[in-house]
Design an enzyme around this catalytic site. Structure first.
Site, short mmCIF file in Angstrom:
data_model
loop_
_atom_site.label_atom_id
_atom_site.label_comp_id
_atom_site.label_asym_id
_atom_site.label_seq_id
_atom_site.Cartn_x
_atom_site.Cartn_y
_atom_site.Cartn_z
CG ASN A 9 -1.87 1.11 1.31
OD1 ASN A 9 -1.53 2.23 0.96
ND2 ASN A 9 -3.08 0.83 1.80
CD GLU A 40 -5.43 -17.07 2.32
OE1 GLU A 40 -6.61 -17.18 2.65
OE2 GLU A 40 -4.68 -18.03 2.06
CG ASP A 69 -3.82 -5.94 9.20
OD1 ASP A 69 -3.67 -6.05 7.96
OD2 ASP A 69 -4.88 -6.24 9.78
CB SER A 70 -4.47 -0.05 9.72
OG SER A 70 -4.01 0.00 8.39
CE LYS A 166 -4.35 9.29 7.98
NZ LYS A 166 -4.53 8.48 6.77
CG HIS A 171 -4.90 4.71 12.59
ND1 HIS A 171 -5.23 5.95 12.09
CD2 HIS A 171 -4.89 3.88 11.51
CE1 HIS A 171 -5.42 5.86 10.77
NE2 HIS A 171 -5.22 4.62 10.40
NE ARG A 172 -0.55 3.43 8.42
CZ ARG A 172 -1.82 3.69 8.06
NH1 ARG A 172 -2.22 4.92 7.82
NH2 ARG A 172 -2.68 2.71 7.93
P1 ITT Z 1 -0.91 -4.05 2.94
O1 ITT Z 1 -1.64 -5.23 3.56
O2 ITT Z 1 -0.11 -4.42 1.74
O3 ITT Z 1 -0.12 -3.27 3.95
P2 ITT Z 1 -3.63 -3.05 2.62
O4 ITT Z 1 -4.23 -1.79 2.07
O5 ITT Z 1 -4.21 -4.35 2.11
O6 ITT Z 1 -2.03 -3.01 2.40
P3 ITT Z 1 -4.66 -3.64 5.27
O7 ITT Z 1 -4.96 -5.06 4.97
O8 ITT Z 1 -4.04 -3.29 6.60
O9 ITT Z 1 -3.70 -2.99 4.19
O10 ITT Z 1 -6.03 -2.82 5.09
C1 ITT Z 1 -6.15 -1.58 5.65
C2 ITT Z 1 -7.32 -0.84 5.00
O11 ITT Z 1 -7.94 -0.03 6.01
C3 ITT Z 1 -6.83 0.11 3.92
O12 ITT Z 1 -6.82 -0.48 2.65
C4 ITT Z 1 -7.82 1.26 4.04
O13 ITT Z 1 -9.00 0.98 3.32
C5 ITT Z 1 -8.15 1.27 5.53
N1 ITT Z 1 -7.24 2.20 6.25
C6 ITT Z 1 -6.18 1.88 7.03
N2 ITT Z 1 -5.57 2.97 7.50
C7 ITT Z 1 -6.24 4.01 6.99
C8 ITT Z 1 -6.08 5.40 7.07
O14 ITT Z 1 -5.07 5.95 7.74
N3 ITT Z 1 -6.96 6.18 6.41
C9 ITT Z 1 -7.96 5.65 5.70
N4 ITT Z 1 -8.18 4.34 5.54
C10 ITT Z 1 -7.32 3.51 6.18
#
Ligand code: ITT
Length: 194
Positions: A9, A40, A69-70, A166, A171-172
């Protein structure tokens, strides 16, 4: 010091770089490190999925790695989409879907959660952060990514904040500032020189 971020991401990568650079940590993407993997995410918690991603990359690069993971947890939806936030809707349609699901709901409380898993030769662990706010009634702002345009922090959505604003409350940002402390303890105060 240099640390590899296990993510595909680019938005997370950008934010992590902005947060960690002033703290002396240079973030290398898994791609730059030659670790193109997309394991996965079959864990049932943020921590499990973060560890799955960190381990997949660590097993290839064998140097300090972290993964994020978020997701967004909405009270009126019993915590959904939570760990399934990335798969809740096709990319770019997540805000519209969430607004539709929240139509007519008076309890708008929600929070973003982020668990960062880290792994190096000394072992692994997790740190985490949350950002509490609410779901607005319309999408606003063009900064950030994902659910930022519908997540209200005070009067503004996260997409209306600057990146620095931000990162200061996200959270991040909270999780990654703790990660810095972990590496500071492991590698010393002068870790920025490594
Ligand atoms: P990786 O697993 O490769 O890191 P991903 O996008 O698939 O990338 P996640 O499985 O952790 O990551 O999914 C997190 C999702 O939650 C992300 O795609 C967003 O839709 C949402 N998200 C997480 N942090 C966010 C933020 O700071 N602002 C907005 N949406 C967020």
């Amino acid at each position: 010091m240099k640390v590899v971020m296990a993510t595909n991401n680019v938005n997370k990568l950008r934010e992590a770089r902005e947060i960690l650079a002033p703290l002396g940590i240079e973030v290398i993407s898994q791609r730059e490190a030659g670790a193109e993997t997309d394991p996965e995410e079959n864990g049932s918690t943020f921590a499990e999925n973060a560890m799955i991603k960190a381990k997949a990359v660590y097993d290839i690069v064998h140097c300090p790695v972290f993964a994020d993971d978020s997701g967004i947890c909405v009270t009126a939806l019993d915590g959904r989409p939570g760990v399934h936030s990335a798969r809740y809707a096709p990319k770019g349609e997540e805000c519209a879907k969430l607004l539709a699901e929240m139509e007519g709901k008076t309890d708008r409380r929600a929070y973003f959660a982020c668990v960062v898993a880290y792994m190096d030769e000394q072992g692994s662990g997790t740190v985490s952060g949350e950002c509490h706010g609410s779901i607005g009634t319309e999408a606003r702002g063009t900064n950030g990514f994902g659910y930022d345009p519908v997540f209200l922090y005070g009067e503004k959505t996260l997409a209306e904040l600057t990146e620095d604003e931000k990162n200061a409350i996200s959270h991040r940002g909270k999780a990654l500032r703790q990660l810095c402390e972990v590496f500071r303890k492991r590698y010393g105060e002068d870790h920025a020189e490594q």
